[in-house]
Design a protein around this motif. Structure first.
Motif, mmCIF file in Angstrom:
data_model
loop_
_atom_site.group_PDB
_atom_site.id
_atom_site.type_symbol
_atom_site.label_atom_id
_atom_site.label_comp_id
_atom_site.label_asym_id
_atom_site.label_seq_id
_atom_site.Cartn_x
_atom_site.Cartn_y
_atom_site.Cartn_z
ATOM 1 N N LEU A 1 22.085 16.669 -6.641
ATOM 2 C CA LEU A 1 22.992 15.858 -8.094
ATOM 3 C C LEU A 1 23.083 16.582 -8.991
ATOM 4 O O LEU A 1 22.190 17.183 -9.757
ATOM 5 C CB LEU A 1 21.804 14.642 -8.338
ATOM 6 N N LEU A 2 24.559 16.984 -9.281
ATOM 7 C CA LEU A 2 24.907 18.007 -10.352
ATOM 8 C C LEU A 2 25.092 17.397 -11.621
ATOM 9 O O LEU A 2 24.782 17.952 -12.796
ATOM 10 C CB LEU A 2 26.256 18.338 -9.935
ATOM 11 N N SER A 3 25.347 16.357 -11.550
ATOM 12 C CA SER A 3 25.442 15.485 -12.993
ATOM 13 C C SER A 3 25.485 13.759 -12.602
ATOM 14 O O SER A 3 25.647 13.430 -11.340
ATOM 15 C CB SER A 3 26.733 15.828 -13.772
ATOM 16 N N GLY A 4 25.022 13.112 -13.676
ATOM 17 C CA GLY A 4 25.016 11.686 -13.783
ATOM 18 C C GLY A 4 23.635 11.312 -13.386
ATOM 19 O O GLY A 4 22.743 12.090 -13.039
ATOM 20 N N GLU A 5 23.504 9.955 -13.197
ATOM 21 C CA GLU A 5 22.361 9.275 -13.052
ATOM 22 C C GLU A 5 22.230 8.342 -11.540
ATOM 23 O O GLU A 5 23.333 7.664 -11.332
ATOM 24 C CB GLU A 5 21.798 8.617 -13.955
ATOM 25 N N VAL A 6 21.404 8.229 -10.795
ATOM 26 C CA VAL A 6 21.178 7.510 -9.355
ATOM 27 C C VAL A 6 19.988 6.693 -9.510
ATOM 28 O O VAL A 6 19.086 7.190 -10.162
ATOM 29 C CB VAL A 6 21.413 8.229 -8.313
ATOM 30 N N ASP A 7 20.201 5.579 -8.841
ATOM 31 C CA ASP A 7 19.057 4.688 -8.467
ATOM 32 C C ASP A 7 18.543 5.286 -6.933
ATOM 33 O O ASP A 7 19.230 4.779 -6.118
ATOM 34 C CB ASP A 7 19.194 3.426 -8.607
ATOM 35 N N PRO B 1 24.815 5.005 -7.451
ATOM 36 C CA PRO B 1 25.199 5.670 -8.816
ATOM 37 C C PRO B 1 24.881 4.642 -9.823
ATOM 38 O O PRO B 1 25.091 3.366 -9.626
ATOM 39 C CB PRO B 1 26.542 5.946 -8.730
ATOM 40 N N MET B 2 24.434 5.098 -10.898
ATOM 41 C CA MET B 2 24.250 4.391 -12.190
ATOM 42 C C MET B 2 25.067 4.861 -13.158
ATOM 43 O O MET B 2 25.062 4.436 -14.238
ATOM 44 C CB MET B 2 22.835 4.541 -12.777
ATOM 45 N N SER B 3 25.856 5.890 -12.941
ATOM 46 C CA SER B 3 27.034 6.507 -13.692
ATOM 47 C C SER B 3 28.018 7.303 -12.925
ATOM 48 O O SER B 3 27.749 7.280 -11.724
ATOM 49 C CB SER B 3 26.337 7.230 -14.766
ATOM 50 N N ASP B 4 28.833 7.711 -13.693
ATOM 51 C CA ASP B 4 29.798 8.646 -12.712
ATOM 52 C C ASP B 4 28.747 9.826 -12.432
ATOM 53 O O ASP B 4 28.153 10.364 -13.120
ATOM 54 C CB ASP B 4 30.595 9.198 -13.631
ATOM 55 N N VAL B 5 28.850 10.367 -11.126
ATOM 56 C CA VAL B 5 28.140 11.359 -10.488
ATOM 57 C C VAL B 5 28.713 12.599 -9.930
ATOM 58 O O VAL B 5 29.993 12.079 -9.454
ATOM 59 C CB VAL B 5 26.871 10.752 -9.660
ATOM 60 N N GLU B 6 28.206 13.584 -9.821
ATOM 61 C CA GLU B 6 28.878 14.716 -8.948
ATOM 62 C C GLU B 6 27.660 15.099 -8.065
ATOM 63 O O GLU B 6 26.579 15.433 -8.514
ATOM 64 C CB GLU B 6 29.079 15.772 -9.655
ATOM 65 N N VAL B 7 27.875 15.378 -6.905
ATOM 66 C CA VAL B 7 27.004 15.470 -5.771
ATOM 67 C C VAL B 7 27.370 16.877 -4.953
ATOM 68 O O VAL B 7 28.457 16.814 -4.445
ATOM 69 C CB VAL B 7 26.661 14.505 -4.931
ATOM 70 N N GLU B 8 26.604 17.745 -4.596
ATOM 71 C CA GLU B 8 26.763 18.810 -3.722
ATOM 72 C C GLU B 8 26.143 18.778 -2.508
ATOM 73 O O GLU B 8 24.926 18.532 -2.215
ATOM 74 C CB GLU B 8 26.287 20.091 -4.581
ATOM 75 N N LEU B 9 27.058 18.467 -1.683
ATOM 76 C CA LEU B 9 26.752 18.143 -0.041
ATOM 77 C C LEU B 9 26.417 19.556 0.748
ATOM 78 O O LEU B 9 27.291 20.486 0.420
ATOM 79 C CB LEU B 9 27.686 17.401 0.632
#
Length: 364
Positions: free
Chosen positions: A326-332, A356-364
């Motif tokens: 998870l590069l940025s943002g919040e998740v549940d 997601p609990m916000s906008d997020v960036e994810v590195e797959l």
């Protein structure tokens, strides 16, 4: 009579418990050929460790294939023999994980793991009538339960039915027959798809059906059923039991094949149900894809909607296959044990159970 605590037992033996938050390396000690395409791999820690697991649980292995892949394999060993871990793996044609293990895992080789984890388990020593039904390599969690029960004393009342392609494909056949010969409360039933002229076979032939089940276990409606095997096999067992009027509240199954070579191709992507509320953007910087998701949609679903094929398997936060950064943002993240706390602290998530609990960036 008092029962010694785990702490007292550890003190008495001098063997510390395996701590999955600290310990993550196993050493292969032995490889055993079970059938022509199935091997058992026996592992222990570098230094003696007391593995505490429930029979039926699994461990996730980091395999150096195409960089790195995660594969979860059920522990087939008895939980009553806590100093070694065993997994039993069928070679899958074209499967990177199983083929790597069969071709490369030798005594002395080390491998990184996570776990044990999982919630497919039962106490076969409890005073209840049980029926285990398995097919192929789905026998492994049920074998762990059976071995554990026999080691602790004996099962209360256990019937074990297994389906295989041929008699020579029955995994653990000799051991199961030996256990049954010494354990009056354990009864076996085997059925195979085909029998060649070179085999002497007095068991059932053909796909497991209701008539066979009733002959092997006449009181199956009075038992708690645990089932594991290929998805189509389990679907057939469910339909058969429903048609027979079985109380499906007493039916339990392993809902995916551990070690399945199906990463990223389990099912077509389906959008989450429409839920009123704020939508968020999920970005995948490596590919440049951006997806707008509704509340309740997992990041895995978002990735599939973007046309991506991320590694995934259980889709329940258990196996760890879909672990990502998870590069940025919040998740549940509502995981089931497939990720360590230290990995979470490092910013890793399981995308199959993270919303997601916000906008997020994810590195797959």
């Amino acid at each position: 009579m008092t029962t010694p605590s785990n702490e007292k037992l550890t003190e008495a033996t001098g063997v510390p418990p395996w701590d999955p938050e600290v310990d993550d390396t196993l050493v292969c000690r032995h490889v055993r050929q079970e059938t022509h395409d199935v091997k058992t791999f026996v592992f222990s820690a570098r230094e003696p460790r007391d593995f505490r697991f429930y029979p039926g649980q699994h461990m996730t292995f980091e395999l150096p294939v195409d960089g790195m892949v995660m594969r979860s394999y059920t522990i087939s060993a008895s939980a009553a023999r806590p100093y070694r871990i065993e997994i039993t793996v069928k070679r899958v044609p074209g499967g990177p994980g199983s083929n790597w293990l069969h071709d490369n895992m030798l005594p002395g080789k080390e491998i990184n793991v996570a776990g044990p984890s999982g919630d497919f388990t039962t106490d076969a020593n409890a005073e209840e009538k049980l029926l285990f039904i398995s097919a192929g390599s789905g026998i492994t969690p049920l074998m762990s339960m059976t071995r554990t029960a026999c080691d602790l004393s004996e099962p209360h009342d256990l019937h074990f039915i297994h389906a295989a392609r041929t008699p020579s494909d029955i995994i653990f056949r000799k051991e199961l027959e030996l256990l049954a010969s010494r354990t009056p409360a354990l009864r076996l039933g085997f059925t195979v798809d085909t029998v060649s002229a070179s085999h002497s076979w007095s068991g059932y032939v053909g796909r497991l059906n209701l008539q066979m089940l009733a002959m092997m276990t006449p009181d199956f409606k009075d038992r708690k059923v645990f089932c594991c095997g290929p998805a189509r096999f389990m679907e057939g067992v469910r339909d058969m039991l429903k048609d027979a009027g079985f109380d499906m509240n007493q039916y339990y199954e392993e809902s995916f094949d551990f070690g399945a070579e199906t990463a990223g191709t389990i099912e077509e992507p389906t959008a989450a149900p429409e839920i009123s509320g704020e939508t968020f953007r999920v970005s995948f910087p490596k590919t440049g894809h951006v997806v707008e998701v509704s509340p309740g949609m997992t990041i895995l679903t978002a990735a599939k909607e973007a046309g991506l094929m991320p590694m995934s398997s259980c889709q329940r936060g258990i196996c760890g296959t879909c672990k990502s950064k998870l590069l940025s943002g919040e998740v549940d993240m509502q995981h089931g044990g497939g990720i360590r706390k230290r990995e979470i602290d490092q910013g890793k998530i399981l995308i199959c159970c993270s919303t997601p609990m916000s906008d997020v960036e994810v590195e797959l």
